[in-house]
Design an enzyme around this catalytic site. Structure first.
Site, PDB file in Angstrom:
ATOM      1  CG  ASP A 196      -0.216  -0.177   2.544  1.00 43.74           C
ATOM      2  OD1 ASP A 196       0.956  -0.624   2.557  1.00 43.74           O
ATOM      3  OD2 ASP A 196      -0.804   0.151   3.598  1.00 43.74           O
TER       4      ASP A 196
ATOM      5  CG  HIS B 241       6.336  -0.433  10.639  1.00 44.46           C
ATOM      6  ND1 HIS B 241       6.392  -1.044  11.866  1.00 44.46           N
ATOM      7  CD2 HIS B 241       5.792   0.798  10.861  1.00 44.46           C
ATOM      8  CE1 HIS B 241       5.892  -0.231  12.786  1.00 44.46           C
ATOM      9  NE2 HIS B 241       5.531   0.898  12.205  1.00 44.46           N
TER      10      HIS B 241
HETATM   11  O1  RIB Z   1       1.762  -1.211  10.831  1.00 50.30           O
HETATM   12  C1  RIB Z   1       2.709  -0.833   9.892  1.00 50.30           C
HETATM   13  C2  RIB Z   1       2.228  -1.155   8.495  1.00 50.30           C
HETATM   14  O2  RIB Z   1       1.041  -0.411   8.199  1.00 50.30           O
HETATM   15  C3  RIB Z   1       3.191  -0.795   7.414  1.00 50.30           C
HETATM   16  O3  RIB Z   1       3.082  -1.742   6.377  1.00 50.30           O
HETATM   17  C4  RIB Z   1       2.699   0.545   6.960  1.00 50.30           C
HETATM   18  O4  RIB Z   1       3.149   0.857   5.665  1.00 50.30           O
HETATM   19  C5  RIB Z   1       1.228   0.365   7.032  1.00 50.30           C
HETATM   20  O5  RIB Z   1       0.769  -0.330   5.902  1.00 50.30           O
HETATM   21 CA    CA Z   2       2.714  -0.863   4.135  1.00 47.81          CA
END
Ligand code: RIB
Ligand code: CA
Length: 320
Positions: free
Chosen positions: A10, A248
Site C-alpha cells: 500500500d 516496518h
Molecule cells: O503497521 C505498519 C504497516 O502499516 C506498514 O506496512 C505501513 O506501511 C502500514 O501499511
Molecule cells: Ca505498508
C-alpha cells in the site's frame, strides 16, 4: 541466482523505502508489484509505485497492477494521513511516469506471475492481505506456486499495537484476509511490531547514507530523506519517537532477502476476527493440544544494527 520477489504493498513512506531497497539489491529481481489499500487507496498506491520505479531508473521494466480497494469484510480503515501524508508518500511530489498500470485483474496478475516462475518466488506483503486472499479464493493452487511468503504485520508479544492497543494496521485493516493468507498451504513468515518497533531508523542514518551512496541512487535517498520528514513527525506525535521512526516494511523486505537479521519461532497461529479491541489480533498457541491453525514463522528478536547496515548497504558504493 537472483531472488525473485513479488511485492504487494500500500505504497506509503515505509513501503517506498522497502521497494527502493529491493530495487537496489544486486541479488534481487522484483518481477511485479501489486497495490493494496491501506496507507492510501490502491490507485494512489499504484501511482506512487510507478513514480518510484521511474525515480530508481526502472520505468517500464516491472509491471504494476492495481489491487482491491475494499477489505473482504467490514469497514475500510481511514487513511493515516498523519503518518503517510495526503498522497501516501509524505506529501513528496515525485515526477510522473509514462508507465501505466497493467490492465489486469489483480488475481490474474499475481497468479500469472507465480505460474510463470513456479517455485521460485518470494511474495512480500507490506499491506493488508486482501489481494492475496482474493487470489487464493480464485486460484487455490496459488500457494503451491510460491516459494514462501514474508508478511509485515501483527505482533505476538503482549499488547503491542499501532492502530489499537494490541492490533497492527495491516492485519486490522482486513483480518479475514490475513487469516486466509496464513491458513493457506505455504510457508509464511510474519515480521511484526515486536521486531519492527525495535529497529529505530534515525534521520542521521539517512544523512550518513547520503554521504557515501552510489551516484545512481542519490536521488532515491534524497526522496527518502524528504518523505521521512512527514513520517517522523507522525512517529513523534503518535509513537513518542523524536527524530526517528520504526522500521516496518523495510525490515520485512530485509528479512525476505537476509533472514539472518532476525531470530524466529514457529507457532500455531490464527487471526482473531471479532471484538471491539481484538479484531485483528494475532493469536498464537503453544499448548500441547492447540487450536486449529497453521504454523507460521514469527520474528521474535532482531539485530537492529545489522538490519540498518543491510538496508543502507544496498545504496552504497561497493568495493566488489
Ligand atoms: O503497521 C505498519 C504497516 O502499516 C506498514 O506496512 C505501513 O506501511 C502500514 O501499511
Ligand atoms: Ca505498508
Amino acid at each position: 541466482m537472483l531472488k525473485k520477489i513479488i511485492i504487494d504493498c500500500d505504497t506509503g513512506v515505509d513501503d517506498s523505502i522497502a521497494i527502493l531497497f529491493a530495487l537496489n539489491r544486486k541479488d534481487v529481481e522484483v518481477i511485479g508489484i501489486s497495490s493494496a489499500s491501506g496507507n492510501t487507496d490502491a490507485n494512489q498506491a499504484a501511482e506512487n509505485t510507478l513514480r518510484l520505479l521511474k525515480l530508481a531508473g526502472r520505468e517500464g521494466e516491472i509491471p504494476v497492477c492495481i489491487g482491491a480497494t475494499e477489505p473482504l469484510k467490514g469497514p475500510k480503515r481511514p487513511y493515516p494521513e498523519l503518518i503517510h501524508g495526503a498522497n501516501g508518500i509524505g506529501n513528496v511530489i515525485l515526477p510522473e511516469s509514462a508507465q501505466r498500470p497493467v490492465d489486469m485483474d489483480v488475481r490474474d496478475f499475481l497468479y500469472k506471475l507465480a505460474s510463470e516462475n513456479e517455485g521460485e518466488v518470494t511474495l512480500v506483503t507490506l499491506g493488508e492481505a486482501t489481494n492475496i486472499a482474493l487470489t487464493l479464493e480464485k486460484y487455490p493452487d496459488f500457494s503451491k506456486k510460491i516459494k514462501n511468503v514474508v508478511a509485515m504485520g501483527g505482533s505476538i508479544f503482549g499488547s503491542i499495537g499501532n492502530v489499537g492497543p494490541a492490533v497492527e494496521a495491516n492485519v486490522k485493516g482486513d483480518p479475514e484476509a490475513f487469516d486466509e493468507m496464513i491458513m493457506a498451504d505455504w510457508d509464511v513468515t510474519m515480521v511484526g511490531l515486536d521486531v519492527t518497533t525495535a529497529v529505530h531508523l534515525k534521520k542521521t542514518d539517512v544523512d550518513l547514507a547520503l554521504s557515501y551512496c552510489r551516484d545512481d541512487c542519490r536521488n532515491q535517498l534524497e526522496y527518502i530523506s524528504k518523505a521521512l520528514v512527514h513520517y517522523m513527525r507522525g512517529a513523534r506525535i503518535q509513537n513518542w519517537m523524536r527524530g526517528e521512526s520504526p522500521l516496518h516494511d523495510p525490515l520485512a523486505m530485509i528479512v525476505a532477502v537476509d533472514p539472518s537479521v532476525v531470530r524466529t519461532q514457529k507457532r500455531i497461529t490464527r487471526i482473531e476476527c471479532e471484538g471491539k479491541y481484538t479484531r485483528g489480533l494475532v493469536v498464537t498457541d503453544q499448548r500441547e493440544y492447540p487450536i486449529e491453525g497453521r504454523y507460521v514463522t514469527h520474528c521474535v528478536e532482531v539485530n537492529e544494527n545489522k538490519a540498518l547496515n543491510v538496508l543502507f548497504a544496498a545504496f552504497q558504493e561497493s568495493l566488489r
